[in-house]
Every structure is written in structure tokens, then in C-alpha cells.
Write a protein that holds these residues in place. Sequence first.
Motif, mmCIF file in Angstrom:
data_model
loop_
_atom_site.group_PDB
_atom_site.id
_atom_site.type_symbol
_atom_site.label_atom_id
_atom_site.label_comp_id
_atom_site.label_asym_id
_atom_site.label_seq_id
_atom_site.Cartn_x
_atom_site.Cartn_y
_atom_site.Cartn_z
ATOM 1 N N ASN A 1 0.855 -1.179 0.000
ATOM 2 C CA ASN A 1 0.000 0.000 0.000
ATOM 3 C C ASN A 1 0.898 1.240 0.000
ATOM 4 N N GLU A 2 0.312 2.396 -0.123
ATOM 5 C CA GLU A 2 1.100 3.630 -0.252
ATOM 6 C C GLU A 2 2.009 3.870 0.951
ATOM 7 N N SER A 3 1.513 3.619 2.128
ATOM 8 C CA SER A 3 2.306 3.825 3.339
ATOM 9 C C SER A 3 3.500 2.872 3.389
ATOM 10 N N GLU A 4 3.267 1.591 3.071
ATOM 11 C CA GLU A 4 4.352 0.605 3.065
ATOM 12 C C GLU A 4 5.397 0.947 2.010
ATOM 13 N N TYR A 5 4.917 1.369 0.838
ATOM 14 C CA TYR A 5 5.816 1.757 -0.251
ATOM 15 C C TYR A 5 6.690 2.944 0.171
ATOM 16 N N ASN A 6 6.077 3.970 0.716
ATOM 17 C CA ASN A 6 6.832 5.154 1.154
ATOM 18 C C ASN A 6 7.813 4.820 2.268
ATOM 19 N N ASP A 7 7.415 3.938 3.178
ATOM 20 C CA ASP A 7 8.338 3.513 4.239
ATOM 21 C C ASP A 7 9.588 2.851 3.652
ATOM 22 N N LEU A 8 9.400 2.024 2.638
ATOM 23 C CA LEU A 8 10.544 1.346 2.019
ATOM 24 C C LEU A 8 11.404 2.316 1.199
ATOM 25 N N ILE A 9 10.776 3.291 0.577
ATOM 26 C CA ILE A 9 11.547 4.324 -0.144
ATOM 27 C C ILE A 9 12.452 5.041 0.856
ATOM 28 N N HIS A 10 11.908 5.435 1.996
ATOM 29 C CA HIS A 10 12.698 6.140 3.019
ATOM 30 C C HIS A 10 13.756 5.231 3.643
ATOM 31 N N TRP A 11 13.438 3.958 3.798
ATOM 32 C CA TRP A 11 14.367 2.990 4.384
ATOM 33 C C TRP A 11 15.586 2.771 3.491
ATOM 34 N N ALA A 12 15.371 2.779 2.192
ATOM 35 C CA ALA A 12 16.415 2.413 1.241
ATOM 36 C C ALA A 12 17.510 3.468 1.123
ATOM 37 N N ASP A 13 18.741 2.987 0.976
ATOM 38 C CA ASP A 13 19.840 3.870 0.581
ATOM 39 C C ASP A 13 19.765 4.129 -0.917
#
Length: 172
Positions: free
Chosen positions: A52-64
Amino acid sequence: MNIFITVGAQLPFSRLINIFDNDDFSKILNIKAQVGNDFNIYKNIETFRFLNESEYNDLIHWADIVVSHAGMGTIITCLEYDKPLLVLGRLADLNEHRNDHQTDTMSSFKDKFHNIKVFFNEESFVSFFSEVIKCSDFRILFSKGDAVSDFNSKSLDNNLSRFISDYIKNEK
């Protein structure tokens, strides 16, 4: 190093995922991937079919670093967050898509933004990523001096609108 791979929701892109699903990378990278309708089993990557959008954004922020197909949603998100993005497009001749519009998208973004690197074949992609891994500070490979133009969050909407408008005009 944290790597988030996203291939969109429409089609699988196992060619991209397979680049990262190896024992060598798993020893030095933390890899998570959104794989869509891909039912393959990947032994070295934590996969999610859909986010979902929240999970996607969390992974974008998590990633280097984000790795993706040439999907506009991911490109725009990485521009907005100034997140390093490596793009390898799907190819129609490999039955990865209906046509080669992703190649056209990549051509439009090539060398335009410091945080986006596009690759038209696996060899150049793997070669660049190998340099990223070797580099003590991979961010220098995404330096602002390499870009023709850059977005920032305050001007993203205006610049993106102008970029898309110019692109459409040039295509006619």
C-alpha cells in the motif's frame, strides 16, 4: 546498504530481481523487493507482491538506493525525496512489456537528474552497481555535478509539469 527494488503492480520483472538474488549480494546488502505478480521464489531477497502507499513510502525512506523499472511513479517519488535511483527498463522483445515505452522514458531521463541513473542493458547496470558496492561513499556516484537539472521539493510540481509538457511537445 539497504536496497529497495520495485517493479510496479502491472507485470513481473524477474530479469531485474534475478540480478540481486545471489549469495554475494546477500552477504553485503539488505534487499527488499516489491515484485508484483511474480510467483518466483527468491532466496536472498525479502519480497512483497504488492504494497500500500504507506508501506511503499516507508521502504523508499528505508532504502539507501532504489532500483526500479522505468515507472513514472517511482521516478517522480525518487525525484521528490532526492533518493538515488537505478533504472533498468522492461523490454518488449523479451516479452517484459507490450512495447518499448520504458526505453523512451529512460531516454528522456538519462543524464538529466543527479539522483537518477538509467541503464539500457544488464551489463551496464551490473557494472555501475558493482562500482556502487565498492565505493566507500556511494553518494558521490550520484553527485549533483552530474546532472543537467535538478528538482527540489519546493519546485517539483512546476519543474515536473514543464518537463512533461516539453516531452509531450517534442514527441508530436
